[in-house]
Scaffold this active site. Structure first.
Site, PDB file in Angstrom:
ATOM      1  CB  CYS A  54      -0.887   0.057   1.305  1.00 63.76           C
ATOM      2  SG  CYS A  54      -1.896   1.334   1.462  1.00 63.76           S
ATOM      3  CB  CYS A 109      -2.983   3.680  -5.361  1.00 67.59           C
ATOM      4  SG  CYS A 109      -4.332   2.868  -4.657  1.00 67.59           S
TER       5      CYS A 109
HETATM    6  N1  DGL Z   1      -3.657   0.458  -2.054  1.00 65.65           N
HETATM    7  C1  DGL Z   1      -3.686   1.505  -1.274  1.00 65.65           C
HETATM    8  C2  DGL Z   1      -2.408   2.373  -1.828  1.00 65.65           C
HETATM    9  O1  DGL Z   1      -1.548   1.795  -2.602  1.00 65.65           O
HETATM   10  C3  DGL Z   1      -4.925   2.228  -1.473  1.00 65.65           C
HETATM   11  C4  DGL Z   1      -5.121   3.462  -0.201  1.00 65.65           C
HETATM   12  C5  DGL Z   1      -6.191   3.582   0.124  1.00 65.65           C
HETATM   13  O2  DGL Z   1      -6.988   2.940   0.754  1.00 65.65           O
HETATM   14  O3  DGL Z   1      -6.843   4.725  -0.051  1.00 65.65           O
HETATM   15  O4  DGL Z   1      -2.141   3.645  -1.387  1.00 65.65           O
END
Ligand code: DGL
Length: 263
Positions: free
Chosen positions: A74, A184
Protein backbone atom coordinates in the site's frame (compact mmCIF):
# COMPACT_ATOMS: atom_id res chain seq x y z
CA UNK A 1 12.42 -18.21 12.22
CA UNK A 2 12.19 -20.95 9.61
CA UNK A 3 12.57 -20.35 5.87
CA UNK A 4 9.15 -21.89 5.23
CA UNK A 5 7.41 -19.25 7.37
CA UNK A 6 5.12 -17.10 5.20
CA UNK A 7 5.62 -13.71 3.59
CA UNK A 8 3.05 -11.33 5.14
CA UNK A 9 1.34 -8.80 2.90
CA UNK A 10 -1.17 -6.12 3.89
CA UNK A 11 -3.17 -3.41 2.19
CA UNK A 12 -6.12 -1.19 3.03
CA UNK A 13 -8.11 -3.59 0.88
CA UNK A 14 -7.91 -5.78 -2.18
CA UNK A 15 -5.42 -3.64 -4.17
CA UNK A 16 -2.33 -5.28 -2.68
CA UNK A 17 -3.25 -8.45 -4.55
CA UNK A 18 -1.66 -6.74 -7.59
CA UNK A 19 1.65 -7.06 -5.69
CA UNK A 20 0.86 -10.53 -4.38
CA UNK A 21 0.33 -11.70 -7.95
CA UNK A 22 3.90 -10.66 -8.85
CA UNK A 23 5.30 -12.26 -5.68
CA UNK A 24 3.57 -15.57 -6.42
CA UNK A 25 4.81 -15.58 -9.98
CA UNK A 26 8.43 -14.71 -9.05
CA UNK A 27 8.60 -16.82 -5.88
CA UNK A 28 6.18 -19.74 -6.46
CA UNK A 29 7.49 -21.80 -3.54
CA UNK A 30 6.91 -19.13 -0.92
CA UNK A 31 3.96 -19.36 1.47
CA UNK A 32 2.01 -16.13 1.96
CA UNK A 33 -0.56 -14.53 4.26
CA UNK A 34 -2.59 -11.63 2.83
CA UNK A 35 -4.55 -9.16 5.00
CA UNK A 36 -7.21 -7.04 3.34
CA UNK A 37 -8.22 -4.29 5.78
CA UNK A 38 -11.26 -3.41 3.65
CA UNK A 39 -13.28 -2.34 6.69
CA UNK A 40 -10.95 0.66 7.01
CA UNK A 41 -10.52 1.45 3.30
CA UNK A 42 -9.72 3.92 1.97
CA UNK A 43 -6.59 4.80 3.95
CA UNK A 44 -5.87 7.60 1.49
CA UNK A 45 -8.22 10.14 3.11
CA UNK A 46 -7.13 9.42 6.67
CA UNK A 47 -4.60 11.39 8.71
CA UNK A 48 -1.07 10.11 9.37
CA UNK A 49 -1.84 8.93 12.93
CA UNK A 50 -4.79 6.82 11.81
CA UNK A 51 -2.76 5.29 8.96
CA UNK A 52 0.00 4.51 11.47
CA UNK A 53 -2.41 2.85 13.94
CA UNK A 54 -3.91 0.70 11.18
CA UNK A 55 -0.48 -0.27 9.85
CA UNK A 56 0.67 -1.26 13.36
CA UNK A 57 -2.48 -3.38 13.85
CA UNK A 58 -1.90 -5.18 10.51
CA UNK A 59 1.82 -5.65 11.22
CA UNK A 60 1.17 -7.20 14.64
CA UNK A 61 -1.39 -9.62 13.23
CA UNK A 62 1.05 -10.73 10.50
CA UNK A 63 3.81 -11.20 13.10
CA UNK A 64 1.35 -13.24 15.21
CA UNK A 65 0.76 -15.41 12.15
CA UNK A 66 4.47 -16.17 11.99
CA UNK A 67 5.46 -14.06 8.97
CA UNK A 68 9.19 -13.80 8.26
CA UNK A 69 8.98 -10.54 6.27
CA UNK A 70 6.22 -7.97 5.72
CA UNK A 71 5.33 -6.39 2.40
CA UNK A 72 3.42 -3.16 2.93
CA UNK A 73 1.47 -3.47 -0.33
CA UNK A 74 0.00 0.00 0.00
CA UNK A 75 1.62 3.26 -1.12
CA UNK A 76 -0.36 5.26 1.44
CA UNK A 77 0.78 3.07 4.35
CA UNK A 78 4.37 2.91 3.06
CA UNK A 79 4.84 6.63 2.52
CA UNK A 80 3.37 7.46 5.94
CA UNK A 81 4.62 4.66 8.19
CA UNK A 82 7.50 2.58 6.81
CA UNK A 83 10.24 4.29 8.83
CA UNK A 84 8.24 3.86 12.04
CA UNK A 85 7.62 0.17 11.28
CA UNK A 86 11.29 -0.46 10.48
CA UNK A 87 12.40 1.25 13.68
CA UNK A 88 9.92 -0.54 15.93
CA UNK A 89 9.73 -4.15 14.70
CA UNK A 90 12.52 -6.63 14.38
CA UNK A 91 11.49 -8.02 11.00
CA UNK A 92 12.34 -6.85 7.46
CA UNK A 93 9.77 -4.62 5.70
CA UNK A 94 9.35 -4.05 1.97
CA UNK A 95 7.37 -0.98 0.92
CA UNK A 96 5.96 0.50 -2.25
CA UNK A 97 5.99 4.15 -3.26
CA UNK A 98 5.26 5.93 -6.54
CA UNK A 99 8.02 5.21 -9.10
CA UNK A 100 8.81 8.84 -9.91
CA UNK A 101 12.50 8.23 -10.59
CA UNK A 102 12.23 6.08 -13.77
CA UNK A 103 9.47 8.31 -15.13
CA UNK A 104 11.50 11.48 -14.51
CA UNK A 105 14.60 9.94 -16.10
CA UNK A 106 12.81 8.77 -19.24
CA UNK A 107 10.33 11.55 -20.01
CA UNK A 108 10.76 13.30 -23.37
CA UNK A 109 7.89 15.76 -22.96
CA UNK A 110 9.34 16.78 -19.56
CA UNK A 111 5.98 16.20 -17.99
CA UNK A 112 4.88 13.15 -16.01
CA UNK A 113 1.63 12.27 -14.27
CA UNK A 114 1.17 10.65 -10.84
CA UNK A 115 -2.16 9.15 -9.87
CA UNK A 116 -2.18 8.38 -6.13
CA UNK A 117 -4.15 8.91 -2.93
CA UNK A 118 -4.25 12.17 -0.99
CA UNK A 119 -2.32 10.46 1.83
CA UNK A 120 0.51 9.48 -0.50
CA UNK A 121 0.75 12.78 -2.37
CA UNK A 122 0.78 14.79 0.87
CA UNK A 123 3.40 12.61 2.59
CA UNK A 124 6.86 13.90 3.47
CA UNK A 125 8.42 10.86 1.76
CA UNK A 126 6.69 11.65 -1.54
CA UNK A 127 7.78 15.34 -1.42
CA UNK A 128 11.35 14.29 -0.67
CA UNK A 129 11.48 11.72 -3.49
CA UNK A 130 10.04 14.14 -6.05
CA UNK A 131 12.47 16.83 -4.98
CA UNK A 132 15.46 14.50 -5.32
CA UNK A 133 14.52 12.77 -8.56
CA UNK A 134 12.14 15.04 -10.44
CA UNK A 135 12.98 18.64 -9.62
CA UNK A 136 13.51 19.46 -13.33
CA UNK A 137 10.34 17.78 -14.50
CA UNK A 138 6.77 19.01 -14.41
CA UNK A 139 4.66 16.65 -12.30
CA UNK A 140 0.89 16.54 -12.68
CA UNK A 141 -0.30 15.17 -9.35
CA UNK A 142 -3.81 13.78 -9.36
CA UNK A 143 -5.64 12.44 -6.31
CA UNK A 144 -7.57 9.34 -7.37
CA UNK A 145 -10.73 10.43 -5.55
CA UNK A 146 -13.40 7.72 -5.59
CA UNK A 147 -11.36 5.00 -7.31
CA UNK A 148 -10.51 2.81 -4.28
CA UNK A 149 -14.13 3.01 -3.02
CA UNK A 150 -15.49 1.80 -6.37
CA UNK A 151 -12.95 -1.05 -6.62
CA UNK A 152 -13.68 -2.14 -3.04
CA UNK A 153 -17.40 -2.20 -3.78
CA UNK A 154 -16.93 -4.42 -6.84
CA UNK A 155 -17.57 -1.64 -9.38
CA UNK A 156 -14.28 -1.96 -11.24
CA UNK A 157 -15.85 -1.93 -14.68
CA UNK A 158 -18.73 0.46 -14.12
CA UNK A 159 -19.84 3.57 -16.05
CA UNK A 160 -19.19 5.56 -12.91
CA UNK A 161 -15.55 4.37 -12.94
CA UNK A 162 -15.06 5.37 -16.60
CA UNK A 163 -16.49 8.81 -15.86
CA UNK A 164 -14.24 9.43 -12.84
CA UNK A 165 -11.17 8.16 -14.69
CA UNK A 166 -11.87 10.50 -17.63
CA UNK A 167 -12.02 13.46 -15.24
CA UNK A 168 -8.80 12.40 -13.47
CA UNK A 169 -6.92 11.89 -16.74
CA UNK A 170 -7.99 15.22 -18.28
CA UNK A 171 -5.20 17.38 -16.76
CA UNK A 172 -2.65 14.71 -17.69
CA UNK A 173 -3.75 14.70 -21.34
CA UNK A 174 -3.86 18.51 -21.48
CA UNK A 175 -0.30 18.74 -20.17
CA UNK A 176 1.01 16.17 -22.64
CA UNK A 177 2.45 13.69 -20.14
CA UNK A 178 4.35 10.77 -21.65
CA UNK A 179 4.68 8.72 -18.41
CA UNK A 180 1.91 7.95 -15.94
CA UNK A 181 2.99 6.58 -12.57
CA UNK A 182 0.41 4.49 -10.73
CA UNK A 183 0.88 5.37 -7.07
CA UNK A 184 -1.69 3.06 -5.50
CA UNK A 185 -1.77 -0.73 -5.56
CA UNK A 186 -5.47 -0.76 -6.46
CA UNK A 187 -4.84 1.07 -9.75
CA UNK A 188 -3.12 -1.67 -11.84
CA UNK A 189 -6.60 -3.22 -12.13
CA UNK A 190 -7.64 -0.03 -13.95
CA UNK A 191 -4.89 -0.17 -16.60
CA UNK A 192 -7.14 -1.35 -19.48
CA UNK A 193 -9.60 1.48 -18.81
CA UNK A 194 -6.86 4.10 -18.32
CA UNK A 195 -5.23 2.93 -21.55
CA UNK A 196 -8.53 3.50 -23.43
CA UNK A 197 -8.62 7.07 -22.18
CA UNK A 198 -4.97 8.15 -22.54
CA UNK A 199 -4.11 6.20 -25.69
CA UNK A 200 -1.04 4.12 -26.48
CA UNK A 201 1.67 6.83 -26.45
CA UNK A 202 1.74 7.27 -22.68
CA UNK A 203 3.79 4.68 -20.77
CA UNK A 204 2.12 3.45 -17.60
CA UNK A 205 4.48 2.62 -14.73
CA UNK A 206 3.36 0.09 -12.14
CA UNK A 207 5.92 -1.07 -9.57
CA UNK A 208 4.47 -4.51 -8.72
CA UNK A 209 7.30 -6.51 -10.28
CA UNK A 210 9.97 -4.25 -8.75
CA UNK A 211 8.47 -4.87 -5.30
CA UNK A 212 8.48 -8.64 -5.87
CA UNK A 213 12.15 -8.49 -6.92
CA UNK A 214 13.04 -6.42 -3.87
CA UNK A 215 11.24 -8.99 -1.68
CA UNK A 216 13.36 -11.72 -3.28
CA UNK A 217 16.58 -9.72 -2.71
CA UNK A 218 15.86 -9.02 0.93
CA UNK A 219 14.82 -12.63 1.64
CA UNK A 220 18.07 -13.74 0.05
CA UNK A 221 20.12 -11.21 2.06
CA UNK A 222 18.57 -12.46 5.31
CA UNK A 223 18.90 -16.13 4.25
CA UNK A 224 15.15 -16.47 4.42
CA UNK A 225 14.25 -17.81 0.95
CA UNK A 226 12.13 -20.96 1.05
CA UNK A 227 13.90 -23.82 -0.75
CA UNK A 228 11.10 -26.37 -0.29
CA UNK A 229 10.08 -27.93 -3.60
CA UNK A 230 6.29 -27.70 -3.10
CA UNK A 231 4.25 -24.86 -4.49
CA UNK A 232 3.48 -22.30 -1.74
CA UNK A 233 0.25 -22.16 0.26
CA UNK A 234 -1.68 -18.89 0.35
CA UNK A 235 -3.94 -17.66 3.14
CA UNK A 236 -6.28 -14.70 2.82
CA UNK A 237 -8.00 -12.75 5.60
CA UNK A 238 -10.50 -9.93 5.18
CA UNK A 239 -12.59 -8.02 7.73
CA UNK A 240 -15.62 -7.46 5.44
CA UNK A 241 -17.57 -9.68 3.04
CA UNK A 242 -14.99 -11.89 1.21
CA UNK A 243 -16.87 -11.75 -2.13
CA UNK A 244 -14.96 -8.90 -3.83
CA UNK A 245 -11.55 -10.23 -2.73
CA UNK A 246 -12.42 -13.71 -4.00
CA UNK A 247 -13.40 -12.22 -7.35
CA UNK A 248 -10.23 -10.14 -7.76
CA UNK A 249 -8.13 -13.20 -6.87
CA UNK A 250 -9.37 -14.88 -10.03
CA UNK A 251 -6.79 -12.61 -11.73
CA UNK A 252 -4.15 -14.88 -10.14
CA UNK A 253 -6.08 -17.75 -11.72
CA UNK A 254 -6.87 -19.83 -8.68
CA UNK A 255 -9.93 -20.42 -6.62
CA UNK A 256 -8.44 -19.37 -3.29
CA UNK A 257 -10.47 -19.58 -0.13
CA UNK A 258 -10.79 -16.39 1.89
CA UNK A 259 -11.50 -16.23 5.60
CA UNK A 260 -13.48 -13.46 7.25
CA UNK A 261 -11.72 -12.31 10.42
CA UNK A 262 -12.20 -9.45 12.91
CA UNK A 263 -9.06 -7.32 12.96
N1 DGL B 1 -3.79 0.39 -2.10
C1 DGL B 1 -3.66 1.59 -1.33
C2 DGL B 1 -2.44 2.37 -1.83
O1 DGL B 1 -1.58 1.81 -2.49
C3 DGL B 1 -4.96 2.29 -1.38
C4 DGL B 1 -5.05 3.40 -0.43
C5 DGL B 1 -6.39 3.68 0.13
O2 DGL B 1 -6.93 2.81 0.81
O3 DGL B 1 -6.83 4.81 -0.05
O4 DGL B 1 -2.26 3.53 -1.54
Amino acid sequence: MSNSNPIGIFDSGIGGTSILKEIISLLPNENTVYLSDSKNAPYGDKNKDSILNLSVKNTELLIEKGCKIIVVACNTATTNTISYLRENYDIPFIGIEPAIKPAALKTKTNCIGILATKGTLSSALFSKTSEIFASNVKIIEQVGTGLVELIESGKLNSKEMTQILKTHMEPMIQNNIDYLVLGCTHYPYLIPQIRNIIGSNVQIIDSGLAVAKQTQNILSTFDLLNFEKEIGAHQFFINTNPKVLKKILLNIEEDYSVEKLEF
